[in-house]
Design a protein around this motif. Sequence first.
Motif, PDB file in Angstrom:
ATOM      1  N   ALA A   1       0.741  -1.199  -0.001  1.00 36.65           N
ATOM      2  CA  ALA A   1       0.131  -0.075  -0.071  1.00 36.65           C
ATOM      3  C   ALA A   1       0.849   1.210  -0.100  1.00 36.65           C
ATOM      4  O   ALA A   1       1.760   1.366   0.726  1.00 36.65           O
ATOM      5  N   PHE A   2       0.505   2.066  -0.900  1.00 36.40           N
ATOM      6  CA  PHE A   2       1.237   3.423  -1.127  1.00 36.40           C
ATOM      7  C   PHE A   2       1.029   3.944   0.572  1.00 36.40           C
ATOM      8  O   PHE A   2      -0.143   4.465   0.556  1.00 36.40           O
ATOM      9  N   THR A   3       2.122   4.435   1.097  1.00 35.06           N
ATOM     10  CA  THR A   3       1.845   5.140   2.336  1.00 35.06           C
ATOM     11  C   THR A   3       2.977   6.107   2.496  1.00 35.06           C
ATOM     12  O   THR A   3       4.157   6.066   2.251  1.00 35.06           O
ATOM     13  N   VAL A   4       2.494   7.280   3.031  1.00 35.00           N
ATOM     14  CA  VAL A   4       3.548   8.424   3.201  1.00 35.00           C
ATOM     15  C   VAL A   4       3.323   9.183   4.908  1.00 35.00           C
ATOM     16  O   VAL A   4       2.111   9.175   4.991  1.00 35.00           O
ATOM     17  N   TYR A   5       4.357   9.380   5.396  1.00 34.24           N
ATOM     18  CA  TYR A   5       4.239  10.082   6.864  1.00 34.24           C
ATOM     19  C   TYR A   5       4.780  11.451   6.537  1.00 34.24           C
ATOM     20  O   TYR A   5       5.965  11.519   6.265  1.00 34.24           O
ATOM     21  N   ASP A   6       4.566  12.333   7.439  1.00 34.83           N
ATOM     22  CA  ASP A   6       4.758  13.636   7.184  1.00 34.83           C
ATOM     23  C   ASP A   6       6.087  13.668   8.498  1.00 34.83           C
ATOM     24  O   ASP A   6       6.122  12.565   9.164  1.00 34.83           O
ATOM     25  N   ARG A   7       6.660  14.911   8.882  1.00 37.41           N
ATOM     26  CA  ARG A   7       7.882  14.844   9.605  1.00 37.41           C
ATOM     27  C   ARG A   7       7.444  14.477  11.165  1.00 37.41           C
ATOM     28  O   ARG A   7       8.424  14.132  11.984  1.00 37.41           O
ATOM     29  N   LYS A   8       6.017  14.883  11.454  1.00 36.05           N
ATOM     30  CA  LYS A   8       5.535  14.500  12.869  1.00 36.05           C
ATOM     31  C   LYS A   8       5.092  13.292  12.925  1.00 36.05           C
ATOM     32  O   LYS A   8       4.548  12.706  13.932  1.00 36.05           O
ATOM     33  N   GLY A   9       5.271  12.154  11.834  1.00 43.64           N
ATOM     34  CA  GLY A   9       4.781  10.932  12.001  1.00 43.64           C
ATOM     35  C   GLY A   9       3.199  10.755  11.631  1.00 43.64           C
ATOM     36  O   GLY A   9       2.770   9.646  11.796  1.00 43.64           O
ATOM     37  N   VAL A  10       2.563  11.724  11.174  1.00 47.12           N
ATOM     38  CA  VAL A  10       1.141  11.795  10.787  1.00 47.12           C
ATOM     39  C   VAL A  10       1.079  11.057   9.336  1.00 47.12           C
ATOM     40  O   VAL A  10       1.749  11.496   8.481  1.00 47.12           O
ATOM     41  N   ASP A  11       0.140   9.803   9.175  1.00 45.04           N
ATOM     42  CA  ASP A  11      -0.199   9.638   7.824  1.00 45.04           C
ATOM     43  C   ASP A  11      -0.878  10.701   6.933  1.00 45.04           C
ATOM     44  O   ASP A  11      -1.981  10.711   7.261  1.00 45.04           O
ATOM     45  N   ILE A  12      -0.096  10.770   5.653  1.00 40.25           N
ATOM     46  CA  ILE A  12      -0.661  12.025   4.962  1.00 40.25           C
ATOM     47  C   ILE A  12      -0.874  11.332   3.647  1.00 40.25           C
ATOM     48  O   ILE A  12      -1.031  11.971   2.680  1.00 40.25           O
ATOM     49  N   THR A  13      -1.162  10.067   3.528  1.00 37.43           N
ATOM     50  CA  THR A  13      -1.364   9.180   2.428  1.00 37.43           C
ATOM     51  C   THR A  13      -2.644  10.040   1.549  1.00 37.43           C
ATOM     52  O   THR A  13      -2.541  10.133   0.409  1.00 37.43           O
ATOM     53  N   TYR A  14      -3.763  10.158   2.373  1.00 34.80           N
ATOM     54  CA  TYR A  14      -4.782  10.871   1.850  1.00 34.80           C
ATOM     55  C   TYR A  14      -4.698  12.058   0.810  1.00 34.80           C
ATOM     56  O   TYR A  14      -5.399  12.133   0.082  1.00 34.80           O
ATOM     57  N   ARG A  15      -3.485  12.627   0.958  1.00 35.09           N
ATOM     58  CA  ARG A  15      -3.204  13.654  -0.053  1.00 35.09           C
ATOM     59  C   ARG A  15      -2.768  13.622  -1.191  1.00 35.09           C
ATOM     60  O   ARG A  15      -2.705  14.312  -1.973  1.00 35.09           O
ATOM     61  N   PHE A  16      -2.498  12.378  -1.498  1.00 34.17           N
ATOM     62  CA  PHE A  16      -1.727  11.735  -2.569  1.00 34.17           C
ATOM     63  C   PHE A  16      -3.092  11.339  -3.364  1.00 34.17           C
ATOM     64  O   PHE A  16      -3.207   9.992  -3.357  1.00 34.17           O
ATOM     65  N   ARG A  17      -3.553  12.147  -4.235  1.00 37.37           N
ATOM     66  CA  ARG A  17      -4.703  11.509  -5.454  1.00 37.37           C
ATOM     67  C   ARG A  17      -3.745  10.872  -6.168  1.00 37.37           C
ATOM     68  O   ARG A  17      -2.751  10.707  -6.460  1.00 37.37           O
ATOM     69  N   PRO A  18      -4.599   9.782  -6.962  1.00 36.31           N
ATOM     70  CA  PRO A  18      -4.090   8.932  -7.931  1.00 36.31           C
ATOM     71  C   PRO A  18      -3.001   9.506  -8.965  1.00 36.31           C
ATOM     72  O   PRO A  18      -2.108   8.952  -9.023  1.00 36.31           O
ATOM     73  N   GLN A  19      -3.159  10.903  -9.473  1.00 44.09           N
ATOM     74  CA  GLN A  19      -2.216  11.317 -10.554  1.00 44.09           C
ATOM     75  C   GLN A  19      -1.064  11.949  -9.613  1.00 44.09           C
ATOM     76  O   GLN A  19       0.126  11.829 -10.165  1.00 44.09           O
ATOM     77  N   LEU A  20      -1.212  12.528  -8.373  1.00 44.15           N
ATOM     78  CA  LEU A  20      -0.099  12.723  -7.827  1.00 44.15           C
ATOM     79  C   LEU A  20       0.866  11.446  -7.254  1.00 44.15           C
ATOM     80  O   LEU A  20       2.069  11.678  -7.162  1.00 44.15           O
ATOM     81  N   LYS A  21       0.172  10.466  -6.843  1.00 41.79           N
ATOM     82  CA  LYS A  21       1.001   9.209  -6.748  1.00 41.79           C
ATOM     83  C   LYS A  21       1.880   8.801  -8.078  1.00 41.79           C
ATOM     84  O   LYS A  21       2.961   8.564  -7.817  1.00 41.79           O
ATOM     85  N   VAL A  22       1.292   8.814  -9.212  1.00 38.42           N
ATOM     86  CA  VAL A  22       1.798   8.595 -10.386  1.00 38.42           C
ATOM     87  C   VAL A  22       3.150   9.594 -10.548  1.00 38.42           C
ATOM     88  O   VAL A  22       4.297   9.172 -10.768  1.00 38.42           O
ATOM     89  N   LEU A  23       2.793  10.779 -10.285  1.00 35.32           N
ATOM     90  CA  LEU A  23       3.942  11.993 -10.502  1.00 35.32           C
ATOM     91  C   LEU A  23       4.882  11.722  -9.562  1.00 35.32           C
ATOM     92  O   LEU A  23       6.148  11.698  -9.814  1.00 35.32           O
ATOM     93  N   PHE A  24       4.804  11.558  -8.275  1.00 39.62           N
ATOM     94  CA  PHE A  24       5.714  11.050  -7.242  1.00 39.62           C
ATOM     95  C   PHE A  24       6.482   9.961  -7.762  1.00 39.62           C
ATOM     96  O   PHE A  24       7.856   9.964  -7.536  1.00 39.62           O
ATOM     97  N   SER A  25       5.693   8.847  -7.954  1.00 40.76           N
ATOM     98  CA  SER A  25       6.471   7.554  -8.199  1.00 40.76           C
ATOM     99  C   SER A  25       7.434   7.803  -9.453  1.00 40.76           C
ATOM    100  O   SER A  25       8.582   7.226  -9.647  1.00 40.76           O
ATOM    101  N   LEU A  26       7.096   8.464 -10.571  1.00 41.55           N
ATOM    102  CA  LEU A  26       7.895   8.553 -11.805  1.00 41.55           C
ATOM    103  C   LEU A  26       9.139   9.358 -11.502  1.00 41.55           C
ATOM    104  O   LEU A  26      10.026   9.037 -12.038  1.00 41.55           O
ATOM    105  N   VAL A  27       8.909  10.451 -10.565  1.00 41.60           N
ATOM    106  CA  VAL A  27      10.136  11.210 -10.302  1.00 41.60           C
ATOM    107  C   VAL A  27      11.139  10.269  -9.525  1.00 41.60           C
ATOM    108  O   VAL A  27      12.217  10.334  -9.821  1.00 41.60           O
ATOM    109  N   LEU A  28      10.428   9.722  -8.569  1.00 43.25           N
ATOM    110  CA  LEU A  28      11.402   8.689  -7.695  1.00 43.25           C
ATOM    111  C   LEU A  28      12.045   7.856  -8.507  1.00 43.25           C
ATOM    112  O   LEU A  28      13.353   7.636  -8.108  1.00 43.25           O
ATOM    113  N   LEU A  29      11.354   6.998  -9.335  1.00 44.25           N
ATOM    114  CA  LEU A  29      11.918   5.935  -9.987  1.00 44.25           C
ATOM    115  C   LEU A  29      13.174   6.420 -11.020  1.00 44.25           C
ATOM    116  O   LEU A  29      13.807   5.496 -11.566  1.00 44.25           O
ATOM    117  N   ASN A  30      12.987   7.489 -11.303  1.00 43.10           N
ATOM    118  CA  ASN A  30      13.859   8.066 -12.452  1.00 43.10           C
ATOM    119  C   ASN A  30      15.140   8.921 -11.758  1.00 43.10           C
ATOM    120  O   ASN A  30      16.056   9.419 -12.564  1.00 43.10           O
TER     121      ASN A  30
END
Length: 799
Positions: free
Chosen positions: A565-594
């Motif tokens: 499951a795609f999961t992201v935590y902020d600097r305070k340890g709060v789960d902020i995955t909900y802020r990544f809508r489908p297209q933002l997940k793809v954008l984040f992943s494309l940049v990360l993988l490259n």
Amino acid sequence: MQIIRILNTIIFFCICSLHIYSEESLGGILFTSSAEKVDKRTSLVLFGDKLQKFEDSFTIGFDLSIWDANQFGHIFRVINKQKQEVEFVFVNFYGIDSMYLDFHSPITHKSVRIPITKEDVDKKKTLHVDIRFDLKEDKASVTLRDSTYTCTPVGLENPSYLQFSFGLYGLNLDVPQMLIGNLHIQEGKDKSFFFPLEESKGEFTCDKTGKIKAKVKNPGWIINKHFYWQEKSSFRTSGKASVTFDEADNRIVISGGDSALSYYPRYDRVEIAGITRIVPVDEQHLLHSNVFCSSAGDRYQFGGYSNHSYSDRISRYDKETRQWEALDFKGDRITPRFYSAVGDGVLPDEKLIFGGFGNETGKQEHSGHNFYDLYALNLKQKTITNLWRLHEMPAIEFIPGNNLILSENKKYFYAFCYAHHIPKTFGYLYRFDLQNGKYDLVSDSINFSSEGMNNTSVNLFYNKEMHEFYVVIRDFSDKNETRVLVYSLLSPSITKSQLENAAPSTKPYRILAGIAALIAFLAVAIVFVISTSSITKKPEVSRLPREDEYDGKVQKQSAAYIFGAFTVYDRKGVDITYRFRPQLKVLFSLVLLNTKDETGISTEKLTQTLWPDKGVNEAKSARGIAINRLRNVLKDIGDIRLVHQNSQWFFTFDRSFYCDYLAYTGLLNRLQHAGRESYPLLMEQLHAIVRNGSFLLSIHDAGIDRYKSKEEEKLERLLKEYIFYLYKKKQYQKIISISATFFAIEPLNEEILNICIKTYDKLGKKEEAKTFLKNYKRTYHVMTGEKYKPMTQDKYPNS
């Protein structure tokens, strides 16, 4: 054993769901032909650059439909490792009645002709072709319908290392316009590939296991033609024209003045001829009435608008008196209206009348409204029956076009419905349940002008021979001319969700089969773990890390996880995955993988991947919005920054930021130089990451597919090698855990299956071995459609 029974029940429901989906398959690739420029023509190459080994014999089968008799070209080729080709070609050089498919081996200069007919092409018939290559006898047998045609010798070695290509390939650039589907390659009983070709976008296609094993250039995914309307043609004619559909000749007839224009959608052909008007001279001039015929050819008319009144009258034309006579029907009353849709009902001489616009009094001054009801007219018994009425107002108020179409199974009817009160309007194809009125939108929209009741009319027709819907929009202008627009849609039409389910990486059979495989292995693993407490433990040959020594979720501040499951935590340890809508997940992943040493993904590639259908300015705007949103989220994560440098996008990280993918790539680098002692420790750390779930499991996008395929192949190889290592070291307990992760990635692998069976035998767990094999066989059947037949003798034949 109760646990296994419960999990087997879950597997059963997964499989049932799988079969429900499979019945709706509408796969296939429509190849762009030589009528287009070379860079627009379609090619399909199986297995990429990898040559597949075939020994003794194999068969390739596929569904073929030739769409254009005028376009010669290559259907497919078999290429050996010496780059020699065996060809299968559509030939039309010798006239429309002498077309054939040519199987030819340039290696031996032998060929055989397989005849096809004009009717095969005119009706776009689906022809199933099987070609069996007998490498031992050096011959090929082509089977079409019930006839077999043999070519010998062919010139392929035994064994042969081969590649398969459809459409454009190499130096010969001719491609016919054709539809290819249900592609299957079989070698004996053990080696099988099946390509449903049921994607809706992208340039990769998967075999039935869900693995990407083919690349497509310029694909025309046929499923899109079951949802998106295609603009076929447009015409202008003088005067006010009428539109009808001639089912006998499958043509749309546009009549106006003293001439008629016949449009044949199959070949986009137009014929113009003089006509004698077939409508009665004194036909009632009711605007947007419904005119229809009985089985005996009698002409009827219902409803319409005239002199500021809506009509509820049903009339029949008397051929002798050349007059319309009003008829009395018993039963339910149909409220006065116009803009209704009419079509055949379930019973002989039964007509269905749906919807419209009017009111209870028939007087225009009393205000009109839309109707959402369905009536059955029995022309023989002269009865009217109200079948249903929608009590809830649709979200988009609409009226239907002039006709409705009864489905082949007679459970539904189709109507093209649009908002006539909006000048720049839009319409969709609706599918209504004949029993209760429940409906679905089963197409994309058509946008058009509806500038008043006197000017615009909409008709829905159906071509039974070609399995196509046609929407014909007639617009009469103040310049005394009529403009006619024709749109087509393949049947069966589908909903937006069905189309989205066909997108790459979202196929239910892949997901369900993977779940079934994983559950199968968990079932036996759970029993194994429960029962191991009663086993006297023997000293292990070499010390390996305990499974609990590594936790896949090692950090919950400033962290991102993309395995499982795609999961992201902020600097305070709060789960902020909900802020990544489908297209933002793809954008984040494309940049990360490259991201690699301050290089990344180019702006052009990023834009083409995420916004392929947008124009330059629109794509630039969408990209800017998405980049700003991502940067805002990254600020809250902390210790990760998005950089744009030299037209490339990449991330930079501080040491405190954690990402499982970065840890994973670091371990891969260390494994390349690992020694005997460090190898098992590194593999356990790797397994701790990947056991959280599949790579990019939460992301479903065509642009991510090739990354998924690449990493899954890499992981499959690493875990397979580690399982063999553990078996050699007699670490049987650990094999069960690692195998569960392996089979979640690659559900079918006979080598690892045999290792697992041997592992249970070594541990004295024969019942668990039987259950394990039974679940594997079930998964095999789900994913291939065939019964599992082991390469070696089945130790548990009754499992």
